[in-house]
Design a protein around this motif. Structure first.
Motif, PDB file in Angstrom:
ATOM      1  N   TYR A  56       0.831  -1.203   0.000  1.00  0.00           N
ATOM      2  CA  TYR A  56       0.000   0.000   0.000  1.00  0.00           C
ATOM      3  C   TYR A  56       0.865   1.253   0.000  1.00  0.00           C
ATOM      4  O   TYR A  56       1.967   1.242   0.532  1.00  0.00           O
ATOM      5  CB  TYR A  56      -0.892   0.017   1.254  1.00  0.00           C
ATOM      6  N   THR A  57       0.335   2.345  -0.549  1.00  0.00           N
ATOM      7  CA  THR A  57       1.058   3.612  -0.507  1.00  0.00           C
ATOM      8  C   THR A  57       0.744   4.339   0.798  1.00  0.00           C
ATOM      9  O   THR A  57      -0.323   4.131   1.402  1.00  0.00           O
ATOM     10  CB  THR A  57       0.686   4.535  -1.684  1.00  0.00           C
ATOM     11  N   LEU A  58       1.657   5.193   1.211  1.00  0.00           N
ATOM     12  CA  LEU A  58       1.478   5.981   2.423  1.00  0.00           C
ATOM     13  C   LEU A  58       0.236   6.854   2.318  1.00  0.00           C
ATOM     14  O   LEU A  58      -0.559   6.940   3.262  1.00  0.00           O
ATOM     15  CB  LEU A  58       2.722   6.832   2.675  1.00  0.00           C
ATOM     16  N   ALA A  59       0.045   7.500   1.183  1.00  0.00           N
ATOM     17  CA  ALA A  59      -1.123   8.368   1.006  1.00  0.00           C
ATOM     18  C   ALA A  59      -2.422   7.581   1.134  1.00  0.00           C
ATOM     19  O   ALA A  59      -3.374   8.052   1.771  1.00  0.00           O
ATOM     20  CB  ALA A  59      -1.054   9.064  -0.351  1.00  0.00           C
ATOM     21  N   ASP A  60      -2.471   6.382   0.557  1.00  0.00           N
ATOM     22  CA  ASP A  60      -3.683   5.565   0.657  1.00  0.00           C
ATOM     23  C   ASP A  60      -3.932   5.100   2.091  1.00  0.00           C
ATOM     24  O   ASP A  60      -5.077   5.057   2.549  1.00  0.00           O
ATOM     25  CB  ASP A  60      -3.602   4.353  -0.269  1.00  0.00           C
ATOM     26  N   ILE A  61      -2.862   4.761   2.815  1.00  0.00           N
ATOM     27  CA  ILE A  61      -3.009   4.355   4.215  1.00  0.00           C
ATOM     28  C   ILE A  61      -3.565   5.520   5.028  1.00  0.00           C
ATOM     29  O   ILE A  61      -4.486   5.348   5.831  1.00  0.00           O
ATOM     30  CB  ILE A  61      -1.657   3.891   4.801  1.00  0.00           C
ATOM     31  N   ALA A  62      -3.019   6.704   4.821  1.00  0.00           N
ATOM     32  CA  ALA A  62      -3.479   7.888   5.558  1.00  0.00           C
ATOM     33  C   ALA A  62      -4.941   8.183   5.266  1.00  0.00           C
ATOM     34  O   ALA A  62      -5.720   8.488   6.177  1.00  0.00           O
ATOM     35  CB  ALA A  62      -2.613   9.090   5.204  1.00  0.00           C
ATOM     36  N   ARG A  63      -5.337   8.094   3.995  1.00  0.00           N
ATOM     37  CA  ARG A  63      -6.747   8.344   3.633  1.00  0.00           C
ATOM     38  C   ARG A  63      -7.670   7.320   4.289  1.00  0.00           C
ATOM     39  O   ARG A  63      -8.735   7.670   4.798  1.00  0.00           O
ATOM     40  CB  ARG A  63      -6.927   8.317   2.124  1.00  0.00           C
ATOM     41  N   ALA A  64      -7.276   6.062   4.284  1.00  0.00           N
ATOM     42  CA  ALA A  64      -8.108   5.013   4.881  1.00  0.00           C
ATOM     43  C   ALA A  64      -8.217   5.199   6.393  1.00  0.00           C
ATOM     44  O   ALA A  64      -9.299   5.044   6.966  1.00  0.00           O
ATOM     45  CB  ALA A  64      -7.536   3.637   4.551  1.00  0.00           C
ATOM     46  N   GLU A  65      -7.117   5.537   7.033  1.00  0.00           N
ATOM     47  CA  GLU A  65      -7.154   5.768   8.486  1.00  0.00           C
ATOM     48  C   GLU A  65      -8.092   6.914   8.815  1.00  0.00           C
ATOM     49  O   GLU A  65      -8.932   6.808   9.700  1.00  0.00           O
ATOM     50  CB  GLU A  65      -5.745   6.034   9.024  1.00  0.00           C
ATOM     51  N   LYS A  66      -7.970   7.993   8.072  1.00  0.00           N
ATOM     52  CA  LYS A  66      -8.823   9.155   8.325  1.00  0.00           C
ATOM     53  C   LYS A  66     -10.293   8.836   8.070  1.00  0.00           C
ATOM     54  O   LYS A  66     -11.167   9.233   8.841  1.00  0.00           O
ATOM     55  CB  LYS A  66      -8.382  10.335   7.454  1.00  0.00           C
ATOM     56  N   ALA A  67     -10.566   8.091   7.014  1.00  0.00           N
ATOM     57  CA  ALA A  67     -11.946   7.753   6.657  1.00  0.00           C
ATOM     58  C   ALA A  67     -12.602   6.853   7.704  1.00  0.00           C
ATOM     59  O   ALA A  67     -13.823   6.890   7.877  1.00  0.00           O
ATOM     60  CB  ALA A  67     -11.983   7.071   5.292  1.00  0.00           C
ATOM     61  N   THR A  68     -11.816   6.057   8.408  1.00  0.00           N
ATOM     62  CA  THR A  68     -12.381   5.102   9.359  1.00  0.00           C
ATOM     63  C   THR A  68     -12.223   5.531  10.816  1.00  0.00           C
ATOM     64  O   THR A  68     -12.782   4.902  11.710  1.00  0.00           O
ATOM     65  CB  THR A  68     -11.713   3.720   9.185  1.00  0.00           C
ATOM     66  N   ARG A  69     -11.494   6.589  11.058  1.00  0.00           N
ATOM     67  CA  ARG A  69     -11.142   6.995  12.424  1.00  0.00           C
ATOM     68  C   ARG A  69     -12.343   7.275  13.314  1.00  0.00           C
ATOM     69  O   ARG A  69     -12.455   6.713  14.408  1.00  0.00           O
ATOM     70  CB  ARG A  69     -10.255   8.238  12.379  1.00  0.00           C
ATOM     71  N   SER A  70     -13.247   8.143  12.895  1.00  0.00           N
ATOM     72  CA  SER A  70     -14.353   8.557  13.767  1.00  0.00           C
ATOM     73  C   SER A  70     -15.189   7.380  14.226  1.00  0.00           C
ATOM     74  O   SER A  70     -15.496   7.240  15.412  1.00  0.00           O
ATOM     75  CB  SER A  70     -15.245   9.570  13.052  1.00  0.00           C
ATOM     76  N   ARG A  71     -15.552   6.518  13.290  1.00  0.00           N
ATOM     77  CA  ARG A  71     -16.379   5.357  13.647  1.00  0.00           C
ATOM     78  C   ARG A  71     -15.622   4.415  14.576  1.00  0.00           C
ATOM     79  O   ARG A  71     -16.181   3.930  15.561  1.00  0.00           O
ATOM     80  CB  ARG A  71     -16.824   4.614  12.393  1.00  0.00           C
ATOM     81  N   ALA A  72     -14.353   4.167  14.281  1.00  0.00           N
ATOM     82  CA  ALA A  72     -13.567   3.245  15.111  1.00  0.00           C
ATOM     83  C   ALA A  72     -13.436   3.778  16.541  1.00  0.00           C
ATOM     84  O   ALA A  72     -13.596   3.026  17.496  1.00  0.00           O
ATOM     85  CB  ALA A  72     -12.193   3.034  14.496  1.00  0.00           C
ATOM     86  N   LEU A  73     -13.158   5.052  16.678  1.00  0.00           N
ATOM     87  CA  LEU A  73     -13.012   5.624  18.014  1.00  0.00           C
ATOM     88  C   LEU A  73     -14.351   5.658  18.741  1.00  0.00           C
ATOM     89  O   LEU A  73     -14.407   5.400  19.945  1.00  0.00           O
ATOM     90  CB  LEU A  73     -12.401   7.018  17.930  1.00  0.00           C
ATOM     91  N   ARG A  74     -15.419   5.937  18.025  1.00  0.00           N
ATOM     92  CA  ARG A  74     -16.740   5.945  18.621  1.00  0.00           C
ATOM     93  C   ARG A  74     -17.095   4.544  19.142  1.00  0.00           C
ATOM     94  O   ARG A  74     -17.591   4.382  20.258  1.00  0.00           O
ATOM     95  CB  ARG A  74     -17.776   6.443  17.611  1.00  0.00           C
ATOM     96  N   LEU A  75     -16.834   3.519  18.323  1.00  0.00           N
ATOM     97  CA  LEU A  75     -17.110   2.144  18.740  1.00  0.00           C
ATOM     98  C   LEU A  75     -16.257   1.720  19.931  1.00  0.00           C
ATOM     99  O   LEU A  75     -16.683   0.899  20.739  1.00  0.00           O
ATOM    100  CB  LEU A  75     -16.881   1.190  17.574  1.00  0.00           C
ATOM    101  N   ALA A  76     -15.075   2.299  20.047  1.00  0.00           N
ATOM    102  CA  ALA A  76     -14.182   1.987  21.166  1.00  0.00           C
ATOM    103  C   ALA A  76     -14.524   2.819  22.410  1.00  0.00           C
ATOM    104  O   ALA A  76     -13.892   2.674  23.447  1.00  0.00           O
ATOM    105  CB  ALA A  76     -12.733   2.212  20.767  1.00  0.00           C
ATOM    106  N   GLY A  77     -15.507   3.710  22.285  1.00  0.00           N
ATOM    107  CA  GLY A  77     -15.892   4.557  23.409  1.00  0.00           C
ATOM    108  C   GLY A  77     -14.946   5.702  23.662  1.00  0.00           C
ATOM    109  O   GLY A  77     -14.873   6.224  24.760  1.00  0.00           O
TER     110      GLY A  77
END
Length: 81
Positions: A56-77
């Motif tokens: 994977y490219t660094l830019a794609d990893i960063a985009r995926a992390e950002k796109a999934t961050r809010s939901r993941a943190l919300r689910l983790a409380g």
């Protein structure tokens, strides 16, 4: 132009660093999460290593992390900043 490519384990490590910066060190991204990001279309395979494993490219990893961050943190409380 050639981009640095990263393995799933390296991608998980980098995404964990970014995610922890937004969760006071509490959240981690696993290798399984990287696979899920690919399956859900958040992360695209940029190439394969000599063993046929995805890279994977660094830019794609960063985009995926950002796109999934809010939901993941919300689910983790964990509240986001």
């Amino acid at each position: 132009m050639t981009h640095q490519l990263y393995t799933g384990a390296q991608a998980a490590e980098m995404a964990t660093q970014w995610r922890r910066a937004h969760s006071a060190g509490a959240a981690a991204v696993t290798r399984l999460a990287i696979c899920n990001w690919v399956a859900r279309g958040h992360l695209h395979v940029a190439g394969l290593d000599e063993h046929g494993r995805p890279l994977y490219t660094l830019a794609d990893i960063a985009r995926a992390e950002k796109a999934t961050r809010s939901r993941a943190l919300r689910l983790a409380g964990i509240g986001t900043r």
